[in-house]
Design an enzyme around this catalytic site. Structure first.
Site, PDB file in Angstrom:
ATOM      1  CD  GLU A  57      34.765   1.099  16.925  1.00  0.00           C
ATOM      2  OE1 GLU A  57      35.943   0.697  16.905  1.00  0.00           O
ATOM      3  OE2 GLU A  57      34.237   1.744  15.992  1.00  0.00           O
ATOM      4  CD  GLN A  82      31.922   4.155  14.764  1.00  0.00           C
ATOM      5  OE1 GLN A  82      31.662   5.165  14.116  1.00  0.00           O
ATOM      6  NE2 GLN A  82      33.021   3.448  14.557  1.00  0.00           N
ATOM      7  CG  ASP A  96      33.281  -2.890  15.410  1.00  0.00           C
ATOM      8  OD1 ASP A  96      33.923  -3.779  15.974  1.00  0.00           O
ATOM      9  OD2 ASP A  96      33.562  -2.462  14.279  1.00  0.00           O
ATOM     10  N   GLY A 145      31.883  -0.711   4.915  1.00  0.00           N
ATOM     11  CA  GLY A 145      31.476  -0.581   6.310  1.00  0.00           C
ATOM     12  C   GLY A 145      30.005  -0.230   6.424  1.00  0.00           C
ATOM     13  CD  GLU A 157      36.046  -5.232  13.873  1.00  0.00           C
ATOM     14  OE1 GLU A 157      36.002  -4.076  14.328  1.00  0.00           O
ATOM     15  OE2 GLU A 157      37.035  -5.696  13.248  1.00  0.00           O
ATOM     16  CD  GLU A 190      31.248   3.011   8.769  1.00  0.00           C
ATOM     17  OE1 GLU A 190      30.403   2.902   7.851  1.00  0.00           O
ATOM     18  OE2 GLU A 190      32.448   3.244   8.563  1.00  0.00           O
TER      19      GLU A 190
END
Length: 338
Positions: free
Chosen positions: A106, A119, A104, A131, A102, A133
């Site tokens: 977001e 993020q 992202d 993760g 994935e 992030e």
């Protein structure tokens, strides 16, 4: 001096606009959920996603891609948007349930008058416990006009773009192993209720007296290796049979796969001024930074061991400077000189 203190991009500076080939919705996209809350434009070039008290909404690419450039002009909901999330991302969780990949972007809903936060994240091979992030503030109001948000994913690197500013680059390292996304993914765009965590850790939830919340996507681009041209259905057993060498070569030599010295400087300034959390500096979570992290001393010194910005950091100073400038002029300074 005023211009140098603020990172603003002119409309003419939007990332490689002349090199992006937008598609019609029917060409490569499909409804995902919340059918009554997905509204396509008459020319089929744009789509609105709505969130109301009954449902959110979303769309998905009709095909999966083994590497690609995924891009859209996006305008976010205005006014009070706390608790909601607008997401533009790639994933293969519907096929690779236990080891999905994935990427992202977001957007985390905000309290009116506060800077929007967003993020980026990366998962590879189901590494949800690891993760990656990073969180940032935007330097403009994304509900006032369209801005282009893009994800570049090729065999050697991942770049997240906002207009023509690269905000994050992940270079693949051998030590990452399966943590680097390697399996075909679909593109998604969604709007949904994330009251439990999206704004101030769940302190502010969605207030449906302001609904419907409307996000708009247009001039959507999907460039990459369309695996549906080779495989009718992607499975856990056949995705390695795909040959994407020609497409990968085009991706790796494209404008959006290369960061110029000027763009690198813009990325550094963006991260200095607007990044307020990075997993690379979160030593509580990762005693040893993940292998792709590039630790910059000047950057690291501004963060606590939790990966969060120290109190009174440069973001606070920039925000105060912006407020002073707003009082002193009626229109913002707009410049492509970063």
């Amino acid at each position: 001096m005023m211009v140098m203190m603020m990172l603003i991009v002119s409309w003419r500076g939007v990332l490689g606009l002349e090199n992006i080939n937008p598609i019609f919705f029917d060409e490569g996209l499909s409804h995902l959920f919340g059918e009554s809350n997905l509204i396509r434009s008459p020319d089929d070039r744009s789509v609105r996603l709505l969130l109301d008290k009954y449902t959110g909404s979303g769309f998905i690419s009709s095909s999966m891609y083994q590497h690609g450039f995924f891009s859209s002009l996006i305008k976010l909901p205005g006014a009070y948007t706390a608790g909601l999330v607008v997401a533009f991302y790639t994933s293969n969780g519907d096929v690779f349930v236990k080891n999905h990949d994935e990427l992202d972007i977001e957007f985390l809903g905000n309290v009116e008058g506060k800077p929007w936060r967003f993020q980026t994240n990366m998962y590879g091979n189901g590494s949800t416990s690891r993760g990656r992030e990073e969180r940032y503030r935007l330097w403009f109001d994304p509900s006032k006009e369209f801005h282009r948000y893009s994800i570049l994913w090729n065999p050697t690197k991942i770049i997240f773009w906002v207009d023509d500013v690269p905000i994050r680059e992940i270079k693949r390292k051998e030590e990452m192993k399966g943590d680097y996304p390697q399996k075909p993914m679909s593109l998604y765009a969604t709007i949904w209720d994330a009251s439990s965590w999206a704004t101030s850790g769940g302190k502010f939830g969605v207030d449906y007296t302001f609904s419907p919340f409307v996000s708009e996507f247009k001039d959507i681009a999907l460039d990459g290796c369309n695996v549906s041209e080779s495989l009718t259905t992607v499975t856990r057993d056949n995705y390695n049979d795909i040959n994407c060498s020609a497409s990968d070569q085009l991706l790796m030599t494209s404008d959006y796969s290369t960061i110029s010295p000027k763009q690198a400087a813009a990325m550094r300034r963006f991260r200095e001024r607007y990044m307020y959390y990075s997993y690379c500096y979160d030593t509580v979570r990762y005693a040893v930074p993940p292998p792709e992290c590039v630790i910059l001393t000047a950057e690291k010194d501004r963060f606590r061991d939790t990966g969060r910005l120290k109190f009174g950091g440069s973001h606070t100073k920039v925000h105060r400077a912006r407020k002073r400038r707003r009082r002193n002029r009626s229109t913002p300074v707009v410049s492509a000189e970063l």
